[in-house]
Design a protein around this motif. Structure first.
Motif, short mmCIF file in Angstrom:
data_model
loop_
_atom_site.label_atom_id
_atom_site.label_comp_id
_atom_site.label_asym_id
_atom_site.label_seq_id
_atom_site.Cartn_x
_atom_site.Cartn_y
_atom_site.Cartn_z
N ALA A 164 0.81 -1.22 0.00
CA ALA A 164 0.00 0.00 0.00
C ALA A 164 0.84 1.27 0.00
N GLY A 165 2.17 1.14 0.02
CA GLY A 165 3.04 2.31 0.09
C GLY A 165 3.20 3.02 -1.24
N GLN A 166 4.09 4.02 -1.26
CA GLN A 166 4.29 4.85 -2.45
C GLN A 166 4.72 3.99 -3.64
N LEU A 167 5.70 3.12 -3.44
CA LEU A 167 6.17 2.26 -4.53
C LEU A 167 5.19 1.11 -4.78
N GLY A 168 4.74 0.47 -3.69
CA GLY A 168 3.89 -0.72 -3.82
C GLY A 168 2.60 -0.43 -4.57
N THR A 197 -0.05 -7.48 0.16
CA THR A 197 -0.18 -7.53 1.62
C THR A 197 0.34 -6.23 2.22
N ASP A 198 -0.19 -5.88 3.37
CA ASP A 198 0.28 -4.68 4.08
C ASP A 198 -0.22 -4.79 5.52
N ILE A 199 0.49 -4.12 6.44
CA ILE A 199 0.03 -4.10 7.84
C ILE A 199 -1.23 -3.25 7.96
N PRO A 227 -4.07 -8.91 4.92
CA PRO A 227 -3.33 -8.15 5.92
C PRO A 227 -2.13 -8.97 6.39
N LEU A 228 -0.96 -8.36 6.48
CA LEU A 228 0.23 -9.10 6.94
C LEU A 228 1.22 -8.13 7.57
N ASP A 229 1.61 -8.45 8.82
CA ASP A 229 2.71 -7.74 9.48
C ASP A 229 3.99 -8.53 9.16
N VAL A 230 4.96 -7.89 8.52
CA VAL A 230 6.16 -8.63 8.10
C VAL A 230 7.00 -9.11 9.28
N MET A 231 6.68 -8.65 10.50
CA MET A 231 7.39 -9.15 11.68
C MET A 231 6.85 -10.53 12.10
N HIS A 264 9.61 -7.62 -1.55
CA HIS A 264 9.56 -7.21 -0.14
C HIS A 264 9.78 -5.69 -0.04
N LEU A 265 8.69 -4.95 0.02
CA LEU A 265 8.77 -3.48 -0.01
C LEU A 265 8.58 -2.84 1.37
N ALA A 266 7.99 -3.57 2.33
CA ALA A 266 7.70 -2.96 3.64
C ALA A 266 9.00 -2.55 4.32
N PRO A 324 14.27 -3.76 -2.34
CA PRO A 324 14.89 -2.50 -2.70
C PRO A 324 15.91 -2.02 -1.68
N SER A 325 17.08 -1.59 -2.20
CA SER A 325 18.02 -0.85 -1.38
C SER A 325 17.85 0.64 -1.72
N SER A 326 18.84 1.45 -1.42
CA SER A 326 18.66 2.90 -1.53
C SER A 326 20.01 3.59 -1.65
N VAL A 350 20.40 5.28 10.40
CA VAL A 350 20.02 3.89 10.72
C VAL A 350 19.40 3.23 9.49
N TYR A 351 18.69 4.02 8.69
CA TYR A 351 18.10 3.49 7.45
C TYR A 351 19.21 3.02 6.50
N GLY A 352 20.23 3.87 6.31
CA GLY A 352 21.33 3.52 5.42
C GLY A 352 22.10 2.31 5.92
N SER A 408 20.87 -0.09 7.73
CA SER A 408 20.03 -1.29 7.53
C SER A 408 20.03 -1.70 6.05
N LYS A 409 20.06 -0.73 5.13
CA LYS A 409 20.09 -1.08 3.70
C LYS A 409 21.43 -1.69 3.33
N GLN A 410 22.53 -1.14 3.89
CA GLN A 410 23.84 -1.69 3.55
C GLN A 410 23.96 -3.13 4.08
N GLY A 438 15.72 8.95 -4.87
CA GLY A 438 14.42 9.43 -4.39
C GLY A 438 13.35 9.19 -5.46
N LEU A 439 12.24 8.55 -5.08
CA LEU A 439 11.22 8.21 -6.08
C LEU A 439 10.12 9.28 -6.08
N ILE A 440 9.76 9.71 -7.28
CA ILE A 440 8.77 10.78 -7.40
C ILE A 440 7.58 10.27 -8.22
P1 NAD Z 1 6.21 3.68 2.08
O1 NAD Z 1 6.56 4.14 3.46
O2 NAD Z 1 5.42 4.56 1.19
O3 NAD Z 1 5.43 2.28 2.20
C1 NAD Z 1 5.80 1.28 3.09
C2 NAD Z 1 4.60 0.37 3.32
O4 NAD Z 1 5.00 -0.63 4.26
C3 NAD Z 1 3.38 1.11 3.91
O5 NAD Z 1 2.22 0.82 3.15
C4 NAD Z 1 3.27 0.54 5.33
O6 NAD Z 1 1.92 0.42 5.77
C5 NAD Z 1 3.92 -0.82 5.16
N1 NAD Z 1 4.44 -1.36 6.42
C6 NAD Z 1 5.08 -0.69 7.42
N2 NAD Z 1 5.35 -1.53 8.42
C7 NAD Z 1 4.91 -2.76 8.05
C8 NAD Z 1 4.89 -4.03 8.66
N3 NAD Z 1 5.40 -4.23 9.89
N4 NAD Z 1 4.35 -5.07 7.98
C9 NAD Z 1 3.82 -4.89 6.75
N5 NAD Z 1 3.78 -3.71 6.13
C10 NAD Z 1 4.33 -2.65 6.78
O7 NAD Z 1 7.58 3.23 1.38
P2 NAD Z 1 7.91 3.21 -0.18
O8 NAD Z 1 8.37 4.57 -0.58
O9 NAD Z 1 6.81 2.57 -0.91
O10 NAD Z 1 9.22 2.28 -0.17
C11 NAD Z 1 9.15 0.91 -0.52
C12 NAD Z 1 10.56 0.34 -0.47
O11 NAD Z 1 11.41 1.06 -1.38
C13 NAD Z 1 11.23 0.44 0.90
O12 NAD Z 1 12.04 -0.71 1.12
C14 NAD Z 1 12.11 1.65 0.78
O13 NAD Z 1 13.22 1.59 1.64
C15 NAD Z 1 12.54 1.55 -0.68
N6 NAD Z 1 12.97 2.85 -1.23
C16 NAD Z 1 12.06 3.85 -1.41
C17 NAD Z 1 12.50 5.09 -1.90
C18 NAD Z 1 11.53 6.24 -2.10
O14 NAD Z 1 11.97 7.33 -2.50
N7 NAD Z 1 10.24 6.05 -1.88
C19 NAD Z 1 13.85 5.27 -2.21
C20 NAD Z 1 14.75 4.24 -2.00
C21 NAD Z 1 14.29 3.00 -1.52
#
Ligand code: NAD
Length: 315
Positions: free
Chosen positions: A10-14, A33-35, A50-54, A73-75, A115-117, A141-143, A145-147, A171-173
């Motif tokens: 449900a996120g920006q990329l997903g 799936t999404d939390i 619905p799915l919590d990736v933890m 795996h985008l969460a 995805p890394s970053s 901490v984000y960097g 974790s990605k590394q 950065g994704l636009i």
């Molecule tokens: P986002 O924050 O828009 O979406 C993340 C999604 O993960 C949300 O829908 C959230 O509800 C879900 N989520 C959070 N915790 C969760 C959990 N415990 N279980 C299940 N779902 C959970 O992020 P995005 O921009 O869509 O990024 C997706 C991936 O791409 C990430 O790995 C991010 O690091 C990577 N990325 C994004 C960008 C960017 O500019 N958007 C840049 C580099 C890398």
């Protein structure tokens, strides 16, 4: 036939990648799936759970009962949000990736995408045209974790043959959904303010150059990478991915050509410190050579496309 599970769908990329995968494979082959359970309404064209990736056990059960063959795996917790709660972000970003790599190993999945970053780079990384292989000393901490995630991906490929593939997104636009707490979010927000006729206050300084990419290009890169023959994927940590590089001042000037009265002011906050450690531009020749990557959208093409399409999403 593939059955594809997407986490954080449900996120920006997903939101955009899930639709692209459904168009390619058919909605009945896609499990979004999404939390966030309320996001189910976004996915009327495919299945949603619905799915919590933890919750590793539940994830493993879904993969087994639904005979999932690929996971995207985008969460994750993104850069700016991670700095506010570092231990939580580290646990979520790392544990979820390790769970998925373990499930892929145990259940012999065909492919994993993670995805890394550009956040894997740090203050001692060459800033201009940052190479694929160079000093990487992330100080967020984000960097970190990605590394670490990149190393785990390479490890699971080398030791267990898990076909995991990855891109270091800039950065994704996009205009179809709002960003989730990253350092480059200003480049999405600025379009909303222009169209709503409001002034824009930018949290980065006017000359902060960062690598960026239009969402259409990011989706294309992801699908190209995932559909390339395995022998062409020579980088098993994560590929550099370049797109556009611009500053807040430049994107403002570009939007002003369409909205002449649009004003910007600058009030850098803690995100400036993060941006200052990231590259200005990226060398993605490894992706070009290995699987034919080429981006399509420059700053002007992207600006025109967003300004033409965003108003319909704001209604
Ligand atoms: P986002 O924050 O828009 O979406 C993340 C999604 O993960 C949300 O829908 C959230 O509800 C879900 N989520 C959070 N915790 C969760 C959990 N415990 N279980 C299940 N779902 C959970 O992020 P995005 O921009 O869509 O990024 C997706 C991936 O791409 C990430 O790995 C991010 O690091 C990577 N990325 C994004 C960008 C960017 O500019 N958007 C840049 C580099 C890398």
């Amino acid at each position: 036939m593939e059955t594809i599970l997407i986490t954080g769908a449900a996120g920006q990329l997903g939101s955009e990648l899930t639709l692209a995968l459904a168009n390619m494979h058919g909605g009945d082959r896609i499990i979004a799936t999404d939390i966030n359970e309320a996001s189910a309404c976004k996915f009327d064209y495919c299945r949603f759970m619905p799915l919590d990736v933890m919750d590793r056990q539940k994830m493993a059960e879904i993969v087994k009962t639904e005979t999932v063959t690929q996971i995207y795996h985008l969460a994750a917790i993104l850069s700016a949000t991670s700095e506010k709660n570092p231990i939580f972000a580290w646990n979520l970003n790392m544990e979820s990736l390790l769970s998925i790599l373990e499930i892929a190993k145990e259940q012999k999945l065909n492919k994993i995408y993670w995805p890394s970053s550009i956040a894997v780079f740090g203050p001692n990384t060459p800033m201009q045209n940052t190479p694929q292989d160079c000093v990487m000393d992330p100080n967020t901490v984000y960097g970190i974790s990605k590394q670490a995630g990149e190393r785990w991906c390479a490890y699971y490929f080398e030791k267990y043959g898990v076909d995991v593939r990855s891109l270091r997104y800039p950065g994704l636009i996009g205009y179809k959904s709002m960003p989730g707490g990253g350092t480059t979010d200003y480049a999405v927000d600025i379009f909303h303010k222009a169209i709503e006729g409001e002034d824009f206050e930018c949290f980065l300084s006017e000359d902060t150059y960062l690598p960026m990419m239009y969402m259409d290009d990011a989706i294309k890169a992801t699908l190209d990478l995932m559909h390339a023959p395995a022998e062409q994927i020579k980088v098993r940590s994560s590929y550099n991915l370049g797109g556009i590089s611009f500053s807040p001042k430049e994107i403002h000037e570009c939007i002003k050509q369409h909205y002449p009265n649009f004003n910007i002011s600058y009030k850098p906050d803690f995100r400036q410190e993060i941006a200052d450690t990231w590259p200005d531009s990226i060398d993605d020749s490894a992706a070009q050579n290995d699987w034919g990557w080429q981006h399509s959208f420059g700053l002007e093409e992207m600006t025109k496309d967003i300004l033409a399409n965003l108003p319909a999403y704001l209604v």
